[in-house]
Design a protein around this motif. Sequence first.
Motif, PDB file in Angstrom:
ATOM      1  N   LYS A 298       0.825  -1.202   0.000  1.00 13.77           N
ATOM      2  CA  LYS A 298       0.000   0.000   0.000  1.00 13.77           C
ATOM      3  C   LYS A 298       0.865   1.260   0.000  1.00 13.77           C
ATOM      4  O   LYS A 298       0.603   2.198  -0.747  1.00 13.77           O
TER       5      LYS A 298
ATOM      6  N   ALA B 173       2.445   1.699  -3.284  1.00 11.36           N
ATOM      7  CA  ALA B 173       1.478   2.122  -4.299  1.00 11.36           C
ATOM      8  C   ALA B 173       1.311   3.634  -4.294  1.00 11.36           C
ATOM      9  O   ALA B 173       1.210   4.260  -5.360  1.00 11.36           O
TER      10      ALA B 173
ATOM     11  N   GLN C  75       4.277   5.027  -5.997  1.00  6.49           N
ATOM     12  CA  GLN C  75       4.156   4.829  -7.440  1.00  6.49           C
ATOM     13  C   GLN C  75       3.185   5.843  -8.053  1.00  6.49           C
ATOM     14  O   GLN C  75       3.421   6.405  -9.127  1.00  6.49           O
ATOM     15  N   LEU C  76       2.089   6.087  -7.355  1.00  2.00           N
ATOM     16  CA  LEU C  76       1.062   6.999  -7.817  1.00  2.00           C
ATOM     17  C   LEU C  76       1.640   8.388  -8.067  1.00  2.00           C
ATOM     18  O   LEU C  76       1.411   8.977  -9.131  1.00  2.00           O
TER      19      LEU C  76
ATOM     20  N   GLU D  11       3.753   8.602 -11.058  1.00  2.00           N
ATOM     21  CA  GLU D  11       2.927   8.676 -12.269  1.00  2.00           C
ATOM     22  C   GLU D  11       2.373  10.083 -12.459  1.00  2.00           C
ATOM     23  O   GLU D  11       2.301  10.585 -13.578  1.00  2.00           O
TER      24      GLU D  11
ATOM     25  N   GLN E  98       0.940  14.244 -15.364  1.00  2.00           N
ATOM     26  CA  GLN E  98       0.184  15.474 -15.111  1.00  2.00           C
ATOM     27  C   GLN E  98       1.110  16.687 -15.072  1.00  2.00           C
ATOM     28  O   GLN E  98       0.819  17.719 -15.683  1.00  2.00           O
TER      29      GLN E  98
ATOM     30  N   VAL F  27      -3.624  20.985  -7.362  1.00  2.00           N
ATOM     31  CA  VAL F  27      -3.693  19.655  -6.757  1.00  2.00           C
ATOM     32  C   VAL F  27      -2.474  19.441  -5.857  1.00  2.00           C
ATOM     33  O   VAL F  27      -2.576  18.910  -4.755  1.00  2.00           O
TER      34      VAL F  27
ATOM     35  N   PRO G 246      -8.102  13.707  -7.692  1.00  2.00           N
ATOM     36  CA  PRO G 246      -8.261  15.163  -7.812  1.00  2.00           C
ATOM     37  C   PRO G 246      -8.048  15.652  -9.235  1.00  2.00           C
ATOM     38  O   PRO G 246      -8.396  16.793  -9.551  1.00  2.00           O
ATOM     39  N   PHE G 247      -7.483  14.822 -10.131  1.00  2.00           N
ATOM     40  CA  PHE G 247      -7.329  15.210 -11.526  1.00  2.00           C
ATOM     41  C   PHE G 247      -8.584  14.910 -12.346  1.00  2.00           C
ATOM     42  O   PHE G 247      -8.627  15.175 -13.539  1.00  2.00           O
TER      43      PHE G 247
ATOM     44  N   GLN H 235     -10.053  12.094 -13.405  1.00  2.00           N
ATOM     45  CA  GLN H 235      -9.936  11.123 -14.499  1.00  2.00           C
ATOM     46  C   GLN H 235     -10.194   9.726 -13.956  1.00  2.00           C
ATOM     47  O   GLN H 235      -9.868   9.409 -12.804  1.00  2.00           O
TER      48      GLN H 235
ATOM     49  N   LEU I 133      -6.920   2.135   1.277  1.00  2.00           N
ATOM     50  CA  LEU I 133      -6.005   2.668   0.273  1.00  2.00           C
ATOM     51  C   LEU I 133      -6.795   3.159  -0.923  1.00  2.00           C
ATOM     52  O   LEU I 133      -7.640   2.450  -1.463  1.00  2.00           O
TER      53      LEU I 133
ATOM     54  N   LEU J   9      -6.237   4.856  -4.734  1.00  2.00           N
ATOM     55  CA  LEU J   9      -5.218   5.102  -5.761  1.00  2.00           C
ATOM     56  C   LEU J   9      -5.845   5.641  -7.035  1.00  2.00           C
ATOM     57  O   LEU J   9      -7.012   5.387  -7.321  1.00  2.00           O
ATOM     58  N   PHE J  10      -5.037   6.346  -7.844  1.00  2.00           N
ATOM     59  CA  PHE J  10      -5.411   6.672  -9.214  1.00  2.00           C
ATOM     60  C   PHE J  10      -4.161   6.581 -10.063  1.00  2.00           C
ATOM     61  O   PHE J  10      -3.119   6.175  -9.568  1.00  2.00           O
ATOM     62  N   GLU J  11      -4.259   6.939 -11.378  1.00  2.00           N
ATOM     63  CA  GLU J  11      -3.207   6.701 -12.383  1.00  2.00           C
ATOM     64  C   GLU J  11      -3.174   5.191 -12.692  1.00  2.00           C
ATOM     65  O   GLU J  11      -2.703   4.370 -11.905  1.00  2.00           O
TER      66      GLU J  11
ATOM     67  N   ARG K  22      -1.426   3.215 -14.458  1.00  2.00           N
ATOM     68  CA  ARG K  22      -0.182   2.435 -14.427  1.00  2.00           C
ATOM     69  C   ARG K  22       0.272   2.175 -12.992  1.00  2.00           C
ATOM     70  O   ARG K  22       0.865   1.130 -12.703  1.00  2.00           O
ATOM     71  N   ALA K  23       0.018   3.150 -12.097  1.00  2.00           N
ATOM     72  CA  ALA K  23       0.361   2.940 -10.683  1.00  2.00           C
ATOM     73  C   ALA K  23      -0.555   1.869 -10.087  1.00  2.00           C
ATOM     74  O   ALA K  23      -0.115   1.013  -9.312  1.00  2.00           O
TER      75      ALA K  23
ATOM     76  N   TYR L  65       0.580  -1.772  -8.591  1.00  2.00           N
ATOM     77  CA  TYR L  65       0.182  -2.202  -7.244  1.00  2.00           C
ATOM     78  C   TYR L  65      -0.458  -3.594  -7.286  1.00  2.00           C
ATOM     79  O   TYR L  65      -0.104  -4.479  -6.505  1.00  2.00           O
TER      80      TYR L  65
END
Lengths: 212, 219
Positions: free
Chosen positions: A90, A93, A96-97, A100, A105, A145, B50-51, B53, B62, B64-66, B68-69, B73
Amino acid sequence: MKVHGYPLSTATQRVLACLYEKDVEFQFVNVDMVAGEHKSPNFLPLNPFGQVPAFEEGDLKLFESRATTHYIAHEYADKGTQLLLPGSNKTMAVFQLWKEVEAHQFDPPSTKLVFELRYKPHFGMTTDTAVVEEYEAKFAKVLDVYEARLAESKYLACDHFTLADLHHLPTVQYLLGSSAKKLFDSRPHVSAWVADITARPAWSKVMGMLKQ
Amino acid sequence: MALKLYGAAMSPCTSRVMTCLHEKEADFELIPIDLFAGEHKQLPFLAKNPFGQIPALEDGDLSLFESRAISAYVAEKYKEAGHDLIRCQSLKEAAEVKVWMEVESQQYHPAISPIIFQFFAAPLQGKVPDQAIIDENLEKLGKVLDVYEEKLSRTKYLAGDFYSLADLFHLSFTYYFMKTPCANLINERPHVKAWWEDISSRPAFQKVASAMTFGEKGN
């Protein structure tokens, strides 16, 4: 370890920043981009896309700066600054987020602004003010953001500096020397984060290479 | 407890994550987000990304967004199940996978995405596909595919002789691309074509592809 790159290139600087943070020995091999060396038959085996940087360690050959920093941060996890976010899947992740987010962005609008505001003047081309206005508006939304995120977290992924922050350094530094700096200044948490990450000793070493 | 994926079945980024979830045999629930009603640009969805999408994923606490991330995971969390997408046993192989994941992200995606947008999304906004944008990006994509053709003449998949997340990341946008008149870019490059036929025939992707009907009548 060898880094083939060009000191003014943001992607090259991204890898150099990581190497200095990890305090590992490496050899820098200059690629003469002005002479088109990055598109030459000598260089293409190192990066078939003809871009800098390229990285070699023994028989391992890598390209794409963010894949290279990831490898360095993992292989040398025990040295220098901890650039990863070890722990559970977690926590990784979330790390990683935000990497990205930088890639998808932050990078597109900011790179466009660096091109218009820094690169074009340097090479005697005319800045397109309409493009600058358009992309400053897009970039401002991204920074909103970031402002919200940095109000609740000292760094992007967690409470310490990681690759998620480091990946921003080259573009942020270029924008600090442009009119787009105002977009950072008007956002207190972003502004504090920018000041913090650009003051890191490892980043100063990268900037020092530009003076040589 | 099953994962919750907020998105739309015909969206390429949502499909990217769903393909990964199927490869890893992970339980999940797809919670539809109504793009045409602008649900992705409002609360409560904005709190998840918050973007604004799709997709977004929830796994307990947990969020998450994006895509590929999220996929990375999922590949890590369920690494013991299904196909090894990230080469956990070898740092060198994992590094090669990362290189080609970045290539998809930084080279392939920026060229193919505007083409998909022009053919599939622009008509929904009442516009005719802009041929100048399409042509400009086809030229870029062609150059990227030349690099792929050379690489795939040496290795069966992008990162090596093993299917990985790097290959998977290409599936959903390329699937839509193959429905356009520009599919010849793939078909004219024999190694790329063979690679595409292989990866798109994997059962995990087939499950997702059947719902990828963007632009077809009734959608």
